[in-house]
Design a protein around this motif. Structure first.
Motif, mmCIF file in Angstrom:
data_model
loop_
_atom_site.group_PDB
_atom_site.id
_atom_site.type_symbol
_atom_site.label_atom_id
_atom_site.label_comp_id
_atom_site.label_asym_id
_atom_site.label_seq_id
_atom_site.Cartn_x
_atom_site.Cartn_y
_atom_site.Cartn_z
ATOM 1 N N THR A 1 88.964 26.884 -23.938
ATOM 2 C CA THR A 1 87.910 27.871 -23.644
ATOM 3 C C THR A 1 86.663 27.110 -24.222
ATOM 4 O OG1 THR A 1 89.139 30.110 -23.418
ATOM 5 C CG2 THR A 1 86.534 29.888 -23.379
ATOM 6 N N SER B 1 83.632 36.601 -14.334
ATOM 7 C CA SER B 1 83.082 36.947 -15.281
ATOM 8 C C SER B 1 81.816 36.553 -15.332
ATOM 9 C CB SER B 1 82.399 36.522 -17.175
ATOM 10 O OG SER B 1 83.543 35.505 -17.146
ATOM 11 N N PHE B 2 81.815 35.442 -14.435
ATOM 12 C CA PHE B 2 80.779 35.118 -12.909
ATOM 13 C C PHE B 2 80.711 36.466 -12.162
ATOM 14 C CE2 PHE B 2 78.874 33.802 -9.281
ATOM 15 C CZ PHE B 2 77.875 33.088 -9.341
ATOM 16 N N LEU C 1 78.540 25.517 -11.626
ATOM 17 C CA LEU C 1 79.858 25.350 -12.270
ATOM 18 C C LEU C 1 80.737 25.240 -11.361
ATOM 19 C CD1 LEU C 1 79.264 28.896 -12.759
ATOM 20 C CD2 LEU C 1 79.415 27.460 -14.512
ATOM 21 N N SER D 1 82.369 25.015 -16.354
ATOM 22 C CA SER D 1 82.639 24.604 -15.166
ATOM 23 C C SER D 1 83.428 24.308 -14.777
ATOM 24 C CB SER D 1 81.366 23.914 -14.501
ATOM 25 O OG SER D 1 82.097 22.195 -15.617
ATOM 26 N N THR E 1 86.560 32.728 -15.377
ATOM 27 C CA THR E 1 85.114 32.069 -15.355
ATOM 28 C C THR E 1 85.020 33.506 -14.277
ATOM 29 O OG1 THR E 1 85.969 30.257 -16.276
ATOM 30 C CG2 THR E 1 83.548 30.256 -14.900
ATOM 31 N N GLU F 1 80.770 32.355 -29.272
ATOM 32 C CA GLU F 1 80.558 31.518 -27.747
ATOM 33 C C GLU F 1 78.811 31.252 -28.219
ATOM 34 O OE1 GLU F 1 80.709 34.707 -24.861
ATOM 35 O OE2 GLU F 1 82.734 34.564 -24.163
ATOM 36 N N ARG G 1 77.202 29.874 -21.624
ATOM 37 C CA ARG G 1 76.732 29.508 -20.625
ATOM 38 C C ARG G 1 78.966 29.848 -19.377
ATOM 39 N NH1 ARG G 1 76.176 23.554 -21.162
ATOM 40 N NH2 ARG G 1 74.606 23.884 -22.509
ATOM 41 N N TYR G 2 78.852 29.560 -18.547
ATOM 42 C CA TYR G 2 80.214 30.028 -17.627
ATOM 43 C C TYR G 2 80.631 28.530 -18.179
ATOM 44 C CZ TYR G 2 78.464 33.881 -15.868
ATOM 45 O OH TYR G 2 77.438 34.779 -15.057
#
Lengths: 386, 252
Positions: free
Chosen positions: B74, A18-19, A52, B191, A15, B40, B188-189
């Motif tokens: 994921t 990729s951010f 996030l 969180s 995460t 995704e 989205r990522y």
């Protein structure tokens, strides 16, 4: 012994990576060109990180952080190391030293910092007090119930965006058999406090856009409520919190080196000279081998030091080893990558010249390589009486 | 409504693929694997439906090697509620064929009774673009492929499809299978709180035998080749020169 990451750790790594790739890389060239991070962009990065739940992830849950372990947080720092520091600054990792806040200070400083409402900066270095912290001239004297501060600090990173400062100030002198020794106290200083000014600093070769500033104190009055920890307890606060901060420099260096190495590897596989890929020449291929070996070694040193912190094992020496190894490794990796690129590596069409410039400061700040070697060797020799 | 989202573990789109020496496929040993990017997008769409109150549960499914568990985690970290892993092979190079995958998915759909199945339009490894369509056929459901916009109104779904000539909007009756295209949304990522929660969400492990499906391959890969390297281009100094060169090349 187990060297794998857990599923959560893998997800944290992917995460954050990729951010950084999607939200940081696209703005790097512009920040590098202008030396500025526009306020709107800083806010945008901050807002996304807050959403996030990664903002202040180094803080425990009871104060609103994510409660990451040292190891988890080191992985976050490592991935952030890939991106421009001027921009990843807004990923929001307030100084962990704020955990030394008392109840009342928590409301004013710690909690707003964790919520991303106020940003902090740490101020220790002075023109005449670099590695020799006790040589500081910035001092505070008692006047009634207040402290009156005079002096200056420089090289204060992130000060341009900071709302308040954690400042180490001399508050007296002890006479010891080895001569006079300054007592140091940590203060919380708000931007805008009368007698306190933040000025533009120098233009640095490393980390453009991540500015350093000069702080000036001119009869600045601070009440006791601004003391962080105990009066004269500055060294105790420093020792308790700043070693872990030092580990973030090692983690940064590993992340940055991996990004740089990817450039070296692909260039060695694509660039042709004398009718073949330059990676076929041993002069290049052995450099590739040495680089990845060094990077992996630094990575393991860094993660194992973080693991020691999580186990409550003594870790100061290991952190110093990780810091000196990783920062010197980064210098080598960026320099070797530049050499593989040849003249093109010096041009700002590629980020290599920037990686090379950025790397230079890592061996200086948060304790020079010499200070790290001092820490390591004292830890080993002092018990033997040498 | 329950939404079922099949996700596939594939070679990461950033990895430079290498063909195996024997030409039997792409080398996947020690290569970074990730969730199929189109999947995704379908996970994201399912979560958005849930956030909009149109779905009440999102179930992610993956069929493949045991490590597909990471792909499911994921999906859970993005916001899916639970996951089903069907371990169909222990060989990462054994790609389960679309028909077998569709049959397993049919059995899961029979069991779970979702109102909607959201699939990626294709997996980026073999580009079959078949599983969603086969599942709809096996179920006797409607299907809407290559969705770039989806809205659900009662027992109908309105889907905008990206077709060669432009956009086509169709209406299908629910339950349905929708396969999603690149422009439907931006995933989205995960969180940090959701990453931490993902481990606690249920993940059931199954085998093809549990569903009575034979997963042995029916197709034979004859040869895998790298695309031919593109010939180097030339720079021209002016439009006139460009036209001249194109004429020489017989292009105009």
């Amino acid at each position: 012994m187990h060297f794998g990451l857990s599923e959560e750790q893998e997800m944290i790594v992917s995460t954050v990576r990729s951010f950084v790739e999607n939200e940081i890389y696209p703005h790097e060239a512009e920040v590098e060109r202008t030396g500025e991070v526009p306020h709107a962009l800083a806010q945008k990065i901050k807002d996304k990180v807050l959403e996030l739940g990664f903002y202040a992830c180094n803080f425990p849950e009871e104060v609103g952080g994510a409660g990451l372990s040292h190891l988890d947080f080191t992985l976050v720092e490592r991935e952030l190391g890939r991106g421009s520091m001027a921009l990843t600054h807004f990923f929001g990792r307030p100084q962990n030293i704020l955990m030394a806040c008392n109840e009342e200070q928590r409301e004013r400083y710690l909690l707003p910092a964790v919520r991303g409402e106020r940003m902090d900066a740490l101020a220790m270095t002075e023109p005449d007090a670099g590695s020799d912290v006790r040589g500081m001239k910035c001092s505070a004297v008692r006047q009634g119930s207040d402290w009156v501060v005079n002096g200056s600090k420089h090289f204060i990173s992130g000060a341009d965006h900071a709302d308040f400062f954690i400042v180490f100030i001399a508050t007296g002198v002890d006479e010891t058999p080895k001569g006079p020794k300054k007592r140091i106290t940590t203060f919380l200083v708000d931007r805008g406090t009368p007698g306190f000014e933040v000025r533009d600093g120098y233009r640095s070769v490393s980390h453009r856009g991540y500015k350093n500033c000069i702080l000036e104190f001119d009869d600045c009055r601070l009440p006791d409520a601004q003391v962080l920890g105990e009066v004269d307890g500055g060294f105790a606060v420093m020792n308790e919190w700043l070693y872990a901060t030092r580990l973030t420099v090692a983690a940064f260096s590993v992340g940055r080196a991996r990004r740089c190495f990817d450039y070296a590897l692909s260039y060695a596989a694509e660039r042709k000279q004398f009718g073949q890929h330059i990676g076929k020449f041993q002069g290049v291929s052995f450099q590739i081998a040495d680089m990845i070996t060094d990077i992996d070694a630094s990575d393991l040193l860094t993660l194992s030091a973080a693991w020691r912190l999580d186990q409550d094992l003594p870790a100061n020496r290991e952190i110093a080893s990780a810091k000196v190894h990783a920062t010197e490794m980064l210098a080598k990796v960026t320099d070797t990558t530049l050499q593989i690129y040849g003249g093109m590596g010096l041009m700002d069409d590629f980020p290599i010249e920037r990686f090379w410039r950025d790397a230079r400061v890592e061996r200086i700040w948060d304790g020079t390589s010499e200070i790290q070697r001092h820490i390591i060797s004292r830890d080993l020799l002092r018990p033997l009486g040498a | 409504m329950k939404v079922l989202v099949p996700v596939k573990r594939v070679i990461d789109y950033n990895v430079k693929v290498r063909v195996k020496a024997d030409g039997s496929g792409v080398d996947l040993a020690n290569v970074k694997m990730s969730m199929n990017p189109f999947d995704e997008i379908s996970v994201e769409q399912a979560i958005r439906l849930k956030e909009a109150g149109q779905a009440d549960e999102v179930v992610a499914v993956s069929i493949g090697v045991k490590q597909s568990q990471e792909t499911l985690r994921t999906a859970l970290a993005m916001g899916a509620d639970r996951a089903i892993l069907v371990v169909a092979t222990d060989d990462v190079h054994n790609d389960i064929e679309p028909l077998a995958v569709a049959k397993i998915l049919k059995a899961i759909v029979d069991e779970e009774q979702p109102g909607l199945v959201l699939c990626g339009k294709q997996a980026i490894d073999n580009d079959m673009n078949a599983t969603g369509q086969m599942l709809a056929a096996l179920m006797g459901w409607s299907q809407a492929t290559f969705a770039s916009e989806v809205s659900i109104e009662g027992d109908k779904a309105k889907v905008t499809r990206e077709v060669d000539g432009g956009l086509q909007t169709i209406e299908v009756s629910m339950p349905t299978v929708i396969t999603v295209d690149l422009r439907l949304n931006e995933p989205r990522y995960a969180s940090l709180p959701n990453i931490m929660k993902a481990k606690k969400k249920p993940l059931d492990e199954k085998t093809p035998e549990d569903y009575g499906v034979d997963v042995s391959n029916r197709l034979e890969i004859v040869k895998t080749e790298e695309p031919e390297a593109r010939a180097a281009g030339i720079k021209v100094g002016s439009v006139d020169e460009l036209v001249e060169k194109l004429k020489e090349a017989g292009a105009v």
